[in-house]
Design an enzyme around this catalytic site. Structure first.
Site, short mmCIF file in Angstrom:
data_model
loop_
_atom_site.label_atom_id
_atom_site.label_comp_id
_atom_site.label_asym_id
_atom_site.label_seq_id
_atom_site.Cartn_x
_atom_site.Cartn_y
_atom_site.Cartn_z
CG ASP A 146 -1.70 -1.19 1.48
OD1 ASP A 146 -1.47 -2.39 1.11
OD2 ASP A 146 -3.11 -1.02 1.75
CD GLU A 158 -6.67 0.26 1.12
OE1 GLU A 158 -7.76 -0.08 0.87
OE2 GLU A 158 -5.91 0.26 2.21
CG ASN A 159 -4.01 3.34 2.35
OD1 ASN A 159 -3.63 2.32 2.30
ND2 ASN A 159 -5.17 3.59 2.96
CG ASN A 173 -10.17 -0.83 3.80
OD1 ASN A 173 -8.90 -1.46 3.08
ND2 ASN A 173 -9.98 -0.10 4.69
CG HIS A 174 -9.00 3.29 2.98
ND1 HIS A 174 -9.59 4.09 3.38
CD2 HIS A 174 -8.25 2.34 3.55
CE1 HIS A 174 -9.25 4.08 4.96
NE2 HIS A 174 -8.44 3.04 4.81
CG HIS A 181 -6.86 -4.72 0.91
ND1 HIS A 181 -5.81 -4.08 0.90
CD2 HIS A 181 -7.62 -3.91 1.85
CE1 HIS A 181 -5.64 -2.91 1.36
NE2 HIS A 181 -6.94 -2.84 1.91
CG HIS A 189 -6.12 -3.77 5.18
ND1 HIS A 189 -6.60 -2.96 4.91
CD2 HIS A 189 -6.45 -4.30 6.56
CE1 HIS A 189 -7.40 -2.56 6.14
NE2 HIS A 189 -7.54 -3.31 7.01
CG HIS A 240 -0.51 0.11 5.79
ND1 HIS A 240 -1.04 1.37 6.00
CD2 HIS A 240 -1.40 -0.32 4.84
CE1 HIS A 240 -2.00 1.70 5.07
NE2 HIS A 240 -2.40 0.62 4.49
FE FE2 Z 1 -4.06 0.33 2.89
FE FE2 Z 2 -6.89 -1.26 3.47
#
Ligand code: FE2
Ligand code: FE2
Length: 266
Positions: free
Chosen positions: A8, A39-40, A67-68, A152, A177, A179
């Protein structure tokens, strides 16, 4: 065929590190195909069309998410027409975008799938049921030459169970996910490369990429400002997988951890 998978990308620090360093990593390690979880990458929350374009420009072939993915609203329209950006495959039917695509690069068919776990995550369809059905339709060397899967998920056990379920059916199953990179990169019994979590590309002097002061206060259940990404010294974290052209499985897997204050000691 050599694949690079980056964990990520968190905030501007992670993004700038990837944009600056990726071309050299690609040439040093003779990488043919790059997947990055993005995603981040927009201030810690989601990804924007312009960030996707920057990542593609610096050498990323496919961006996965989790999820993001919907945190930045403009991504909803963008994902409909941009097949190089994936959202989890097991989101509800009718969700915009796609969770699995086949890409052609250097005359090789590379399948990439993004799936999301069910435990401590937003509601989505049962990932084990969905993947068991889908994987029977994607045979290595028949439908794709290689198949790489970003799982994820929050739980290490859920990710390891998925790795074993897909062993022999995918080139790589890698978690994202949390990190936080795990040291268990390996080739499973039937030839699938696996790592529980690829870690993140971001500033590790933080709590999973976000500034530590407010993150600590949250655990005291004190009112705090919105969490923002730590911006100082970023580390790039991911894995490199050498694919076997004859079988579509993995020959070798090793981690890459570069820059910043997190290093493997030898
Ligand atoms: Fe993430
Ligand atoms: Fe995530």
């Amino acid at each position: 065929m050599n694949f690079l998978f980056l964990g990520d990308i968190v905030g501007r620090a992670g993004r700038i590190a990837v944009i600056e360093k990726l071309p050299k990593i690609i040439s040093d390690h003779k990488i043919d195909f790059v997947i990055a979880n993005g995603e981040n990458s927009a201030g810690g929350y989601g990804i924007t069309p312009s960030i996707c374009d920057e990542l593609f420009k610096c050498g990323v072939d496919v961006i996965t998410s989790g999820n993001h993915i919907w945190d930045q609203k403009e991504i909803l329209n963008y994902i409909i027409n941009e097949k190089r950006l994936l959202r989890p495959f097991n989101f509800e039917d009718g969700t915009p975008g796609s969770g699995f695509e086949i890409y052609n690069k250097k005359n090789v068919k590379v399948g990439v799938m993004n799936i999301m776990g069910n435990i401590h995550m937003k509601k989505c369809n049962n990932v084990f049921e969905i993947i068991e059905k889908k994987i029977s339709e994607i045979k290595l060397k028949t439908h794709v030459d290689f198949l790489l899967i970003d799982f994820h998920a929050e739980l290490t056990s859920e990710k390891q169970a998925m790795g074993h379920l897909l062993d022999g059916k995918a080139t790589l199953v890698v978690g994202t996910h949390t990190h936080t990179p795990t040291l268990d990169y390996r080739i499973l019994d039937k030839g699938t490369a696996f790592q529980t979590d690829a870690g993140m590309c971001g500033d590790y002097n933080s709590v999973i990429g976000m500034k530590k002061e407010n993150a600590i206060l949250r655990f005291f259940k004190k009112k705090t400002d919105r969490l923002v990404p730590a911006m100082e010294v970023p580390t790039i974290s991911g894995i490199i997988v050498e694919g076997n052209n004859d079988t579509g499985l993995a020959k070798n897997i090793y981690p890459i951890l570069t820059g910043g204050n997190l290093k493997y000691k030898s």
